[in-house]
Write a protein that holds these residues in place. Structure first.
Motif, PDB file in Angstrom:
ATOM      1  N   GLY A  78       0.823  -1.209   0.000  1.00  0.00           N
ATOM      2  CA  GLY A  78       0.000   0.000   0.000  1.00  0.00           C
ATOM      3  C   GLY A  78       0.849   1.247   0.000  1.00  0.00           C
ATOM      4  O   GLY A  78       2.083   1.175   0.012  1.00  0.00           O
ATOM      5  N   ASP A  79       0.204   2.375   0.000  1.00  0.00           N
ATOM      6  CA  ASP A  79       0.881   3.679   0.046  1.00  0.00           C
ATOM      7  C   ASP A  79       1.960   3.803  -1.022  1.00  0.00           C
ATOM      8  O   ASP A  79       3.091   4.213  -0.749  1.00  0.00           O
ATOM      9  N   GLY A  80       1.607   3.423  -2.245  1.00  0.00           N
ATOM     10  CA  GLY A  80       2.554   3.569  -3.351  1.00  0.00           C
ATOM     11  C   GLY A  80       3.808   2.737  -3.191  1.00  0.00           C
ATOM     12  O   GLY A  80       4.875   3.121  -3.672  1.00  0.00           O
ATOM     13  N   GLY A  81       3.706   1.610  -2.512  1.00  0.00           N
ATOM     14  CA  GLY A  81       4.858   0.721  -2.323  1.00  0.00           C
ATOM     15  C   GLY A  81       5.601   0.941  -1.025  1.00  0.00           C
ATOM     16  O   GLY A  81       6.561   0.228  -0.729  1.00  0.00           O
ATOM     17  N   HIS A  82       5.180   1.900  -0.226  1.00  0.00           N
ATOM     18  CA  HIS A  82       5.872   2.193   1.032  1.00  0.00           C
ATOM     19  C   HIS A  82       5.431   1.313   2.189  1.00  0.00           C
ATOM     20  O   HIS A  82       6.191   1.085   3.125  1.00  0.00           O
ATOM     21  N   SER A  83       4.192   0.831   2.179  1.00  0.00           N
ATOM     22  CA  SER A  83       3.653   0.008   3.272  1.00  0.00           C
ATOM     23  C   SER A  83       3.530  -1.431   2.803  1.00  0.00           C
ATOM     24  O   SER A  83       2.955  -1.698   1.742  1.00  0.00           O
ATOM     25  N   ILE A  84       4.056  -2.356   3.609  1.00  0.00           N
ATOM     26  CA  ILE A  84       4.158  -3.752   3.204  1.00  0.00           C
ATOM     27  C   ILE A  84       3.703  -4.669   4.329  1.00  0.00           C
ATOM     28  O   ILE A  84       3.992  -4.428   5.498  1.00  0.00           O
ATOM     29  N   GLY A  85       3.020  -5.750   3.968  1.00  0.00           N
ATOM     30  CA  GLY A  85       2.768  -6.864   4.878  1.00  0.00           C
ATOM     31  C   GLY A  85       1.488  -6.797   5.683  1.00  0.00           C
ATOM     32  O   GLY A  85       0.617  -5.961   5.451  1.00  0.00           O
ATOM     33  N   LEU A  86       1.391  -7.722   6.643  1.00  0.00           N
ATOM     34  CA  LEU A  86       0.189  -7.884   7.461  1.00  0.00           C
ATOM     35  C   LEU A  86      -0.292  -6.583   8.079  1.00  0.00           C
ATOM     36  O   LEU A  86      -1.470  -6.254   8.042  1.00  0.00           O
ATOM     37  N   PHE A  87       0.628  -5.853   8.692  1.00  0.00           N
ATOM     38  CA  PHE A  87       0.275  -4.618   9.391  1.00  0.00           C
ATOM     39  C   PHE A  87       0.681  -3.372   8.602  1.00  0.00           C
ATOM     40  O   PHE A  87       0.700  -2.275   9.145  1.00  0.00           O
ATOM     41  N   GLN A  88       0.990  -3.567   7.311  1.00  0.00           N
ATOM     42  CA  GLN A  88       1.332  -2.462   6.420  1.00  0.00           C
ATOM     43  C   GLN A  88       2.403  -1.558   7.035  1.00  0.00           C
ATOM     44  O   GLN A  88       2.213  -0.352   7.204  1.00  0.00           O
ATOM     45  N   LEU A  89       3.544  -2.158   7.360  1.00  0.00           N
ATOM     46  CA  LEU A  89       4.650  -1.404   7.947  1.00  0.00           C
ATOM     47  C   LEU A  89       5.257  -0.472   6.896  1.00  0.00           C
ATOM     48  O   LEU A  89       5.727  -0.914   5.854  1.00  0.00           O
ATOM     49  N   HIS A  90       5.235   0.810   7.187  1.00  0.00           N
ATOM     50  CA  HIS A  90       5.709   1.851   6.272  1.00  0.00           C
ATOM     51  C   HIS A  90       7.219   1.992   6.403  1.00  0.00           C
ATOM     52  O   HIS A  90       7.763   1.974   7.508  1.00  0.00           O
ATOM     53  N   ASP A  91       7.889   2.158   5.272  1.00  0.00           N
ATOM     54  CA  ASP A  91       9.357   2.245   5.297  1.00  0.00           C
ATOM     55  C   ASP A  91       9.874   3.487   6.006  1.00  0.00           C
ATOM     56  O   ASP A  91      11.046   3.554   6.360  1.00  0.00           O
ATOM     57  N   ARG A  92       9.025   4.471   6.255  1.00  0.00           N
ATOM     58  CA  ARG A  92       9.432   5.660   7.004  1.00  0.00           C
ATOM     59  C   ARG A  92       8.807   5.682   8.395  1.00  0.00           C
ATOM     60  O   ARG A  92       8.912   6.674   9.103  1.00  0.00           O
ATOM     61  N   GLY A  93       8.151   4.587   8.758  1.00  0.00           N
ATOM     62  CA  GLY A  93       7.504   4.484  10.069  1.00  0.00           C
ATOM     63  C   GLY A  93       7.963   3.221  10.777  1.00  0.00           C
ATOM     64  O   GLY A  93       9.170   3.007  10.950  1.00  0.00           O
ATOM     65  N   ALA A  94       7.017   2.382  11.152  1.00  0.00           N
ATOM     66  CA  ALA A  94       7.342   1.163  11.902  1.00  0.00           C
ATOM     67  C   ALA A  94       8.232   0.206  11.125  1.00  0.00           C
ATOM     68  O   ALA A  94       8.958  -0.590  11.719  1.00  0.00           O
ATOM     69  N   GLY A  95       8.208   0.281   9.796  1.00  0.00           N
ATOM     70  CA  GLY A  95       9.044  -0.597   8.986  1.00  0.00           C
ATOM     71  C   GLY A  95      10.404  -0.022   8.640  1.00  0.00           C
ATOM     72  O   GLY A  95      11.167  -0.626   7.876  1.00  0.00           O
TER      73      GLY A  95
END
Length: 182
Positions: free
Chosen positions: A48-65
């Motif tokens: 999601g988010d244009g490729g920034h959020s990934i996985g079960l809980f949609q971890l964002h590469d600039r946030g929790a991920g």
């Protein structure tokens, strides 16, 4: 009673393991399950988010991920383990304040995952609450061998002390993203 959607078994097991390890009380396991259902439908490969959020809980590469690779965020166990301490803390805080049901889910979701507040986000949270049964009693984690991810009917009955696992000798090997059932 309306049918409820469920997570893929492999996703639910990763969520339950991480939740119990982080201190989520068994009666509140429905909360991280509902969040994962609302964020990704239980699909560890969701993007999601244009490729920034990934996985079960949609971890964002600039946030929790942050600092995690795409592959790490697609790993259900790593994804759930990364976000679960925040979810557990929020559950304990808001349940202790007396929140319950959909109000508890929303408070935990907004605090732990920090989605953008909007009517659309609230609607997604309400839909996840309804679709997953929102705190239906009887939802319990499945015990499994941590080395093999196998579940045995006898082990389930022994773990819960109710014989509720089917009593079979056959073990089921879980595969990634088995799809959810409605």
């Amino acid at each position: 009673m309306a049918a409820t959607a469920s997570l893929p078994q492999s996703s639910q097991l990763a969520i339950d393991r991480a939740a119990l390890s982080a201190g989520v009380p068994k009666d509140y396991l429905w909360i991280p399950r509902a969040i994962a259902y609302g964020e990704s439908g239980g699909n560890p490969y969701a993007v999601g988010d244009g490729g920034h959020s990934i996985g079960l809980f949609q971890l964002h590469d600039r946030g929790a991920g942050y600092g995690m690779s795409v592959e790490e965020r697609q790993d259900s166990a790593k994804n759930a383990a990364k976000i679960m301490p925040g979810i557990a803390g929020s559950i304990n805080r808001y349940a202790g304040m007396g929140l319950s049901g959909a109000d508890l889910l929303k408070a935990v979701w907004y605090e732990a995952l920090r989605p953008q507040k909007s009517p659309e986000t609230d609607a997604r949270m309400d839909a996840a609450y309804s679709a997953t049964g929102g705190g239906v009693e009887g939802e319990r984690p499945l015990p499994l061998d941590p080395d093999t991810d196998e579940v045995d009917g006898d082990e389930v009955g022994e773990f819960w002390g109710d014989g509720g696992g089917g009593g079979g000798e056959k073990k089921q090997k879980l595969t990634p993203y088995q799809g959810y059932v409605v």
